[in-house]
Design a protein around this motif. Structure first.
Motif, PDB file in Angstrom:
ATOM      1  N   SER A 142     -24.395   9.649 -28.289  1.00  0.00           N
ATOM      2  CA  SER A 142     -25.596  10.333 -27.796  1.00  0.00           C
ATOM      3  C   SER A 142     -26.039  11.426 -28.760  1.00  0.00           C
ATOM      4  O   SER A 142     -27.226  11.555 -29.053  1.00  0.00           O
ATOM      5  N   ARG A 171     -27.566   9.833 -31.868  1.00  0.00           N
ATOM      6  CA  ARG A 171     -28.926   9.336 -31.597  1.00  0.00           C
ATOM      7  C   ARG A 171     -29.920  10.489 -31.511  1.00  0.00           C
ATOM      8  O   ARG A 171     -31.037  10.387 -32.015  1.00  0.00           O
ATOM      9  N   MET A 172     -29.506  11.582 -30.862  1.00  0.00           N
ATOM     10  CA  MET A 172     -30.391  12.737 -30.760  1.00  0.00           C
ATOM     11  C   MET A 172     -30.673  13.324 -32.136  1.00  0.00           C
ATOM     12  O   MET A 172     -31.817  13.641 -32.458  1.00  0.00           O
ATOM     13  N   ARG A 211     -33.043  11.059 -33.973  1.00  0.00           N
ATOM     14  CA  ARG A 211     -34.403  11.201 -33.457  1.00  0.00           C
ATOM     15  C   ARG A 211     -35.042  12.489 -33.976  1.00  0.00           C
ATOM     16  O   ARG A 211     -36.209  12.501 -34.377  1.00  0.00           O
ATOM     17  N   MET A 212     -34.263  13.579 -33.979  1.00  0.00           N
ATOM     18  CA  MET A 212     -34.786  14.850 -34.482  1.00  0.00           C
ATOM     19  C   MET A 212     -35.127  14.741 -35.973  1.00  0.00           C
ATOM     20  O   MET A 212     -36.153  15.252 -36.417  1.00  0.00           O
TER      21      MET A 212
END
Length: 151
Positions: free
Chosen positions: A109, A112-113, A116-117
């Protein structure tokens, strides 16, 4: 030497590690409870009373003054009887697998965060799209008209 130690402690990595160890210990307790109090009873219900801790082999004699059950792993262990507790080991392995899976989900997680950032950051700093050809042509005409001498 004391000054170096203070610098080492104040750097942050050591503090982060200490916080991680403390949270990890607390999380281990939660995982043990999850396994012992939630998952194992469900497995026991599915397999008809299956209890991993009841699977062991006695490797030595039971003390003469022992009055408990010969099938109680915890009582025999407390009495000092040498035991090969493969059922308790299976429970610990299951605890580890659950903990490792939860850590995997957390790391996944976070990765992935962060991705994405990073993607949003790259998209936010990308150069603007090129203007259409007709707009470029109109600008060139405007600039050429500005550069001409007045009549």
């Amino acid at each position: 030497m004391l000054g170096e130690f203070k610098t080492f402690i104040a750097r942050g990595n050591v503090l982060d590690l200490a916080v991680g160890v403390i949270i990890g210990a607390a999380f281990g307790t939660i995982t043990k409870s999850l396994t012992d109090d939630v998952i194992m009873p469900i497995i026991g219900a599915i397999f008809g009373g299956f209890d991993f801790t009841s699977y062991f082999v006695r490797l030595g004699p039971v003390p003469a003054g022992y009055a408990g059950s010969l099938n109680d792993y915890a009582a025999l262990k407390a009495a000092g009887v040498p035991l090969f507790g493969y059922g308790a080991f299976a429970t610990v392995v299951l605890n580890f697998v659950i903990l490792a899976f939860i850590v995997f989900l957390l790391v996944r997680s976070v990765n992935r965060m962060l991705a994405r950032m990073e993607r949003e950051k790259v998209e936010g700093t990308a150069p603007p799209a090129a203007d259409p050809a007709d707009i470029v042509l109109l600008r060139e005409i405007r600039d050429e008209l500005k550069n001409r001498a007045p009549l």
